[in-house]
Design a protein around this motif. Structure first.
Motif, PDB file in Angstrom:
ATOM      1  N   VAL A  83       0.804  -1.215   0.000  1.00  0.00           N
ATOM      2  CA  VAL A  83       0.000   0.000   0.000  1.00  0.00           C
ATOM      3  C   VAL A  83       0.835   1.262   0.000  1.00  0.00           C
ATOM      4  CG1 VAL A  83      -1.926  -1.109   1.149  1.00  0.00           C
ATOM      5  CG2 VAL A  83      -0.131  -0.086   2.529  1.00  0.00           C
ATOM      6  N   ALA A  84       2.144   1.156   0.297  1.00  0.00           N
ATOM      7  CA  ALA A  84       2.982   2.346   0.338  1.00  0.00           C
ATOM      8  C   ALA A  84       3.399   2.827  -1.044  1.00  0.00           C
ATOM      9  CB  ALA A  84       4.241   2.076   1.175  1.00  0.00           C
ATOM     10  N   VAL A  85       3.120   2.017  -2.073  1.00  0.00           N
ATOM     11  CA  VAL A  85       3.561   2.366  -3.414  1.00  0.00           C
ATOM     12  C   VAL A  85       2.659   3.430  -4.015  1.00  0.00           C
ATOM     13  CG1 VAL A  85       3.964   1.481  -5.713  1.00  0.00           C
ATOM     14  CG2 VAL A  85       4.402   0.052  -3.743  1.00  0.00           C
ATOM     15  N   ALA A  86       3.280   4.384  -4.701  1.00  0.00           N
ATOM     16  CA  ALA A  86       2.502   5.415  -5.380  1.00  0.00           C
ATOM     17  C   ALA A  86       1.675   4.787  -6.487  1.00  0.00           C
ATOM     18  CB  ALA A  86       3.443   6.472  -5.948  1.00  0.00           C
ATOM     19  N   GLY A  87       0.507   5.374  -6.735  1.00  0.00           N
ATOM     20  CA  GLY A  87      -0.409   4.812  -7.714  1.00  0.00           C
ATOM     21  C   GLY A  87       0.099   4.836  -9.134  1.00  0.00           C
ATOM     22  N   ASP A  88       1.151   5.608  -9.422  1.00  0.00           N
ATOM     23  CA  ASP A  88       1.682   5.687 -10.777  1.00  0.00           C
ATOM     24  C   ASP A  88       2.704   4.606 -11.074  1.00  0.00           C
ATOM     25  OD1 ASP A  88       0.129   7.895 -11.387  1.00  0.00           O
ATOM     26  OD2 ASP A  88       1.648   9.317 -10.731  1.00  0.00           O
ATOM     27  N   SER A  89       3.108   3.822 -10.090  1.00  0.00           N
ATOM     28  CA  SER A  89       4.090   2.771 -10.318  1.00  0.00           C
ATOM     29  C   SER A  89       3.480   1.622 -11.108  1.00  0.00           C
ATOM     30  CB  SER A  89       4.616   2.255  -8.980  1.00  0.00           C
ATOM     31  OG  SER A  89       5.384   1.075  -9.176  1.00  0.00           O
ATOM     32  N   VAL A  90       4.286   1.021 -11.982  1.00  0.00           N
ATOM     33  CA  VAL A  90       3.797  -0.132 -12.734  1.00  0.00           C
ATOM     34  C   VAL A  90       3.450  -1.276 -11.789  1.00  0.00           C
ATOM     35  CG1 VAL A  90       6.075  -1.180 -13.109  1.00  0.00           C
ATOM     36  CG2 VAL A  90       4.247  -1.559 -14.777  1.00  0.00           C
ATOM     37  N   PHE A  91       4.123  -1.311 -10.621  1.00  0.00           N
ATOM     38  CA  PHE A  91       3.858  -2.387  -9.667  1.00  0.00           C
ATOM     39  C   PHE A  91       2.586  -2.154  -8.854  1.00  0.00           C
ATOM     40  CE2 PHE A  91       8.472  -2.446 -10.363  1.00  0.00           C
ATOM     41  CZ  PHE A  91       8.604  -3.744 -10.826  1.00  0.00           C
ATOM     42  N   GLU A 110       2.274   5.998 -17.341  1.00  0.00           N
ATOM     43  CA  GLU A 110       1.155   6.892 -17.635  1.00  0.00           C
ATOM     44  C   GLU A 110      -0.013   6.035 -18.136  1.00  0.00           C
ATOM     45  OE1 GLU A 110      -0.027  10.696 -20.503  1.00  0.00           O
ATOM     46  OE2 GLU A 110       2.062  10.066 -20.318  1.00  0.00           O
ATOM     47  N   LYS A 111      -1.004   5.856 -17.278  1.00  0.00           N
ATOM     48  CA  LYS A 111      -2.139   5.003 -17.623  1.00  0.00           C
ATOM     49  C   LYS A 111      -3.079   5.718 -18.577  1.00  0.00           C
ATOM     50  CE  LYS A 111      -1.935   3.023 -12.993  1.00  0.00           C
ATOM     51  NZ  LYS A 111      -2.616   2.916 -11.686  1.00  0.00           N
ATOM     52  N   VAL A 112      -3.634   4.937 -19.521  1.00  0.00           N
ATOM     53  CA  VAL A 112      -4.622   5.461 -20.471  1.00  0.00           C
ATOM     54  C   VAL A 112      -5.693   4.404 -20.668  1.00  0.00           C
ATOM     55  CG1 VAL A 112      -2.976   6.952 -21.687  1.00  0.00           C
ATOM     56  CG2 VAL A 112      -3.315   4.596 -22.448  1.00  0.00           C
ATOM     57  N   PRO A 113      -6.894   4.798 -21.123  1.00  0.00           N
ATOM     58  CA  PRO A 113      -7.920   3.797 -21.450  1.00  0.00           C
ATOM     59  C   PRO A 113      -7.412   2.870 -22.546  1.00  0.00           C
ATOM     60  CG  PRO A 113      -8.894   5.990 -21.303  1.00  0.00           C
ATOM     61  CD  PRO A 113      -7.398   6.184 -21.263  1.00  0.00           C
ATOM     62  N   CYS A 114      -7.770   1.608 -22.456  1.00  0.00           N
ATOM     63  CA  CYS A 114      -7.256   0.628 -23.417  1.00  0.00           C
ATOM     64  C   CYS A 114      -7.854   0.790 -24.820  1.00  0.00           C
ATOM     65  CB  CYS A 114      -7.512  -0.790 -22.903  1.00  0.00           C
ATOM     66  SG  CYS A 114      -6.504  -1.221 -21.457  1.00  0.00           S
ATOM     67  N   ASN A 115      -8.928   1.587 -24.941  1.00  0.00           N
ATOM     68  CA  ASN A 115      -9.482   1.828 -26.279  1.00  0.00           C
ATOM     69  C   ASN A 115      -8.844   3.041 -26.948  1.00  0.00           C
ATOM     70  OD1 ASN A 115     -10.607   3.785 -24.707  1.00  0.00           O
ATOM     71  ND2 ASN A 115     -12.754   3.312 -25.192  1.00  0.00           N
ATOM     72  N   GLU A 116      -7.807   3.599 -26.310  1.00  0.00           N
ATOM     73  CA  GLU A 116      -7.004   4.652 -26.908  1.00  0.00           C
ATOM     74  C   GLU A 116      -5.629   4.084 -27.242  1.00  0.00           C
ATOM     75  OE1 GLU A 116      -6.785   8.025 -24.345  1.00  0.00           O
ATOM     76  OE2 GLU A 116      -8.970   8.311 -24.246  1.00  0.00           O
ATOM     77  N   PRO A 117      -4.878   4.710 -28.145  1.00  0.00           N
ATOM     78  CA  PRO A 117      -3.533   4.199 -28.466  1.00  0.00           C
ATOM     79  C   PRO A 117      -2.667   4.086 -27.208  1.00  0.00           C
ATOM     80  CG  PRO A 117      -4.211   5.844 -30.068  1.00  0.00           C
ATOM     81  CD  PRO A 117      -5.248   5.866 -28.986  1.00  0.00           C
ATOM     82  N   HIS A 118      -2.014   2.947 -27.048  1.00  0.00           N
ATOM     83  CA  HIS A 118      -1.191   2.714 -25.867  1.00  0.00           C
ATOM     84  C   HIS A 118      -0.032   1.788 -26.205  1.00  0.00           C
ATOM     85  CE1 HIS A 118      -4.445  -0.301 -25.922  1.00  0.00           C
ATOM     86  NE2 HIS A 118      -3.537  -1.144 -25.431  1.00  0.00           N
ATOM     87  N   HIS A 119       0.963   1.807 -25.359  1.00  0.00           N
ATOM     88  CA  HIS A 119       2.164   1.007 -25.590  1.00  0.00           C
ATOM     89  C   HIS A 119       2.026  -0.406 -25.050  1.00  0.00           C
ATOM     90  CE1 HIS A 119       6.284  -0.477 -24.638  1.00  0.00           C
ATOM     91  NE2 HIS A 119       6.585   0.095 -25.791  1.00  0.00           N
ATOM     92  N   SER A 120       1.393  -0.547 -23.880  1.00  0.00           N
ATOM     93  CA  SER A 120       1.349  -1.845 -23.204  1.00  0.00           C
ATOM     94  C   SER A 120      -0.008  -2.089 -22.555  1.00  0.00           C
ATOM     95  CB  SER A 120       2.436  -1.924 -22.126  1.00  0.00           C
ATOM     96  OG  SER A 120       3.714  -1.678 -22.661  1.00  0.00           O
ATOM     97  N   GLU A 121      -0.363  -3.368 -22.473  1.00  0.00           N
ATOM     98  CA  GLU A 121      -1.554  -3.798 -21.727  1.00  0.00           C
ATOM     99  C   GLU A 121      -1.134  -4.858 -20.723  1.00  0.00           C
ATOM    100  OE1 GLU A 121      -5.682  -6.357 -22.340  1.00  0.00           O
ATOM    101  OE2 GLU A 121      -4.981  -5.086 -23.994  1.00  0.00           O
ATOM    102  N   ILE A 122      -1.536  -4.683 -19.479  1.00  0.00           N
ATOM    103  CA  ILE A 122      -1.186  -5.643 -18.422  1.00  0.00           C
ATOM    104  C   ILE A 122      -2.151  -6.822 -18.457  1.00  0.00           C
ATOM    105  CG2 ILE A 122      -0.934  -5.973 -15.935  1.00  0.00           C
ATOM    106  CD1 ILE A 122      -0.303  -2.968 -15.734  1.00  0.00           C
ATOM    107  N   TYR A 123      -1.603  -8.008 -18.679  1.00  0.00           N
ATOM    108  CA  TYR A 123      -2.462  -9.188 -18.719  1.00  0.00           C
ATOM    109  C   TYR A 123      -2.222 -10.135 -17.550  1.00  0.00           C
ATOM    110  CZ  TYR A 123       1.535 -11.952 -20.403  1.00  0.00           C
ATOM    111  OH  TYR A 123       2.754 -12.595 -20.519  1.00  0.00           O
ATOM    112  N   GLY A 124      -1.196  -9.868 -16.757  1.00  0.00           N
ATOM    113  CA  GLY A 124      -0.937 -10.752 -15.629  1.00  0.00           C
ATOM    114  C   GLY A 124      -0.105 -10.099 -14.544  1.00  0.00           C
ATOM    115  N   LEU A 125      -0.398 -10.453 -13.295  1.00  0.00           N
ATOM    116  CA  LEU A 125       0.383 -10.036 -12.128  1.00  0.00           C
ATOM    117  C   LEU A 125       0.727 -11.306 -11.358  1.00  0.00           C
ATOM    118  CD1 LEU A 125      -1.879  -7.065 -10.938  1.00  0.00           C
ATOM    119  CD2 LEU A 125       0.226  -6.881 -12.266  1.00  0.00           C
ATOM    120  N   VAL A 126       2.022 -11.549 -11.164  1.00  0.00           N
ATOM    121  CA  VAL A 126       2.433 -12.788 -10.506  1.00  0.00           C
ATOM    122  C   VAL A 126       3.335 -12.477  -9.321  1.00  0.00           C
ATOM    123  CG1 VAL A 126       2.216 -14.200 -12.574  1.00  0.00           C
ATOM    124  CG2 VAL A 126       4.373 -13.038 -12.116  1.00  0.00           C
TER     125      VAL A 126
END
Length: 203
Positions: A83-91, A110-126
């Motif tokens: 919970v101490a991590v800033a909300g902008d971190s990828v983690f 920099e988070k963006v809606p997935c229906n807009e052009p973007h570089h990456s989409e997160i599909y898994g957290l392990v």
């Protein structure tokens, strides 16, 4: 020479009340204590009072700097999954979120809606093996582990479909600072070989 009050003793007391001049107060106070026995002038009490007040300022400044370093250290560590991590971190991101830029120094995205052009989409957290008492496994070990887990997540993601040929997998794993602050998660993302993604990855 006798009589009167030592000027350095007076200056030491006056300067002691200003945080920016406590160092001068210490210097003048020491000079006064050295001079007073030889000259016979008054002011020993003033010099001692100045040194005491200056010492209190130095202690307060040291405490403030220590608190700033400690709290700032946690905030500035590259990512963490607590919970101490800033909300902008990828983690601190969530599965299904998309982002454009990634800052390697801070792990911020920099988070963006997935229906807009973007570089990456997160599909898994392990969650990677290890606990808070374990030493940092090293980049090579974590890179291999994270890739292995993310490949398994990718197979599950496309269990009913075939992955698009233009997709590539990218993996983000914790550095040593993040690991020590209980950041033991890896982030699995999809990227496009042909540039930006423009919609959520279908599966």
């Amino acid at each position: 020479m006798t009589g009167g009050t030592n000027g350095f003793a007076i200056a030491a007391l006056v300067l002691a009340f200003l945080p920016a001049t406590v160092w001068l107060s210490v210097i003048f106070g020491v000079i006064a204590l050295v001079q007073i026995p030889r000259t016979g002038r008054r002011g020993r009490g003033l010099a001692i009072a100045g040194l005491s007040i200056s010492g209190a300022w130095v202690l307060l400044i040291a405490i403030a700097v220590t608190i700033t370093v400690v709290t700032g250290g946690f905030a500035s560590s590259a990512g963490s999954d607590n919970v101490a991590v800033a909300g902008d971190s990828v983690f601190a991101a969530q599965k299904g979120q998309c982002f454009t830029t990634y800052d390697e120094r801070t792990s911020n995205i920099e988070k963006v809606p997935c229906n807009e052009p973007h570089h990456s989409e997160i599909y898994g957290l392990v969650v990677l093996p290890g606990d808070d008492t374990d030493a940092y496994p090293g980049d090579a070990t974590l890179s291999a582990q994270a890739s292995q887990y993310c490949e398994a997540e990718q197979r599950n993601f496309f269990a009913a479909t075939t992955p698009p040929s233009d997709l590539v997998m990218a993996v983000y794993y914790p550095d040593e600072g993040t690991w020590q602050h209980r950041g033991h998660s890896a982030v699995c993302t999809f990227e496009s070989k042909n540039g930006a993604l423009t919609a959520p990855v279908a599966h």
